[in-house]
Motif scaffolding. Sequence first.
Motif, PDB file in Angstrom:
ATOM      1  N   TRP A 151      23.789   7.081 -20.930  1.00 14.56           N
ATOM      2  CA  TRP A 151      23.904   5.619 -20.910  1.00 14.56           C
ATOM      3  C   TRP A 151      22.597   4.978 -20.462  1.00 14.56           C
ATOM      4  CZ3 TRP A 151      27.439   8.640 -17.959  1.00 14.56           C
ATOM      5  CH2 TRP A 151      26.992   8.931 -16.678  1.00 14.56           C
ATOM      6  N   GLY A 152      22.558   3.652 -20.546  1.00 16.72           N
ATOM      7  CA  GLY A 152      21.356   2.901 -20.218  1.00 16.72           C
ATOM      8  C   GLY A 152      21.285   2.467 -18.765  1.00 16.72           C
ATOM      9  N   ARG A 153      20.240   1.736 -18.454  1.00 18.00           N
ATOM     10  CA  ARG A 153      20.037   1.221 -17.099  1.00 18.00           C
ATOM     11  C   ARG A 153      20.944   0.002 -16.887  1.00 18.00           C
ATOM     12  NH1 ARG A 153      13.417   1.677 -16.316  1.00 18.00           N
ATOM     13  NH2 ARG A 153      13.155   3.582 -17.567  1.00 18.00           N
ATOM     14  N   ARG A 222      16.917   3.129 -21.074  1.00 18.69           N
ATOM     15  CA  ARG A 222      17.754   4.303 -20.851  1.00 18.69           C
ATOM     16  C   ARG A 222      17.644   4.771 -19.406  1.00 18.69           C
ATOM     17  NH1 ARG A 222      17.456   9.655 -24.767  1.00 18.69           N
ATOM     18  NH2 ARG A 222      18.354  11.163 -23.337  1.00 18.69           N
ATOM     19  N   GLU A 223      18.770   5.128 -18.821  1.00 16.94           N
ATOM     20  CA  GLU A 223      18.780   5.600 -17.436  1.00 16.94           C
ATOM     21  C   GLU A 223      18.039   6.944 -17.339  1.00 16.94           C
ATOM     22  OE1 GLU A 223      19.804   5.517 -13.335  1.00 16.94           O
ATOM     23  OE2 GLU A 223      19.890   3.969 -14.890  1.00 16.94           O
ATOM     24  N   PRO A 224      17.033   7.040 -16.463  1.00 17.34           N
ATOM     25  CA  PRO A 224      16.319   8.315 -16.310  1.00 17.34           C
ATOM     26  C   PRO A 224      17.246   9.390 -15.750  1.00 17.34           C
ATOM     27  CG  PRO A 224      15.096   6.489 -15.326  1.00 17.34           C
ATOM     28  CD  PRO A 224      16.477   5.981 -15.626  1.00 17.34           C
ATOM     29  N   ASP A 225      16.951  10.640 -16.058  1.00 21.48           N
ATOM     30  CA  ASP A 225      17.723  11.743 -15.501  1.00 21.48           C
ATOM     31  C   ASP A 225      17.639  11.688 -13.980  1.00 21.48           C
ATOM     32  OD1 ASP A 225      18.430  13.851 -17.876  1.00 21.48           O
ATOM     33  OD2 ASP A 225      16.591  12.725 -18.286  1.00 21.48           O
ATOM     34  N   GLN A 226      18.785  11.771 -13.330  1.00 26.00           N
ATOM     35  CA  GLN A 226      18.849  11.570 -11.888  1.00 26.00           C
ATOM     36  C   GLN A 226      17.989  12.569 -11.122  1.00 26.00           C
ATOM     37  OE1 GLN A 226      22.827  11.675 -10.325  1.00 26.00           O
ATOM     38  NE2 GLN A 226      22.258  10.782  -8.376  1.00 26.00           N
TER      39      GLN A 226
END
Length: 274
Positions: A151-153, A222-226
């Motif tokens: 998912w996105g930011r 896009r949400e960066p990999d945690q």
Amino acid sequence: MNDSYYVFPQIDPIIFSLGPVSLRWYGLMYLIGFVAAFWLAGKRLSRTNWTKEQLSDMLFWGFLGVILGGRIGYVFFYQFSTFVEDPLYLFKIWTGGMSFHGGLIGVITALWWFARKTNSGFLTVGDFVAPLVPIGLGAGRVGNFLNAELWGRTTDVPWAVIFPNAGSLPRHPSQLYEFALEGVALFLILWLFSSKPRPTGAVGGMFLLGYGSFRFIIEYFREPDQHIGLYQDFISRGQILSLPMVIGGLLIILWAYKQKSSVNNTNVKSKAKA
């Protein structure tokens, strides 16, 4: 606040099961991408001197390259520490995890092998395959969306989505952004660009330039990999991997047109001497 945004429903990743065999949404998207690529390739086969059997071999090995390269790339690019702790993690494909950049390396390897086997130029093979790839990319992003993954930011745009397992905050549906750009837009660009004669390597170079540019832009949504995050709080791993594609694609296009110009100049000189 949540009432004003679309709350993504819980969708079973498995469409149906027959005994131990299950069909998943993501697998279905891969199948759609492969079938569409095969059909479009058949339409373009007359431009080559390959047989239908050779075309089938090329697409089969290319598809295998996507799967193997995508998995290996994901593990080494994004989960290397996990791999060091548990080398068998590489083979645990049921846990999920595919990397486009790894898949690209796998496809390039498969196309190089096919080009050598059929005595075809590697860049020629790449030019043929490049317009077929965005179909699979777009289908894969739809699969990501249905799986409510990647998912996105967080955002407050009206079309934001609240994804399960992503907290209660609305997020960019970045999977659909990727579908629109990496799938639809890139396909149209490459299909139109390749509809006219181009110097060898130009279409493949345009694919690298187009995908790399689109992916670099979308990474901002896009949400960066945690477990990786952002480098210097600015650039993501996906953007770092996309930069060589942009640079390489641009250089290949410039080289291709320079080679064409050199050939044309040689022909003009030859006619003048005649």
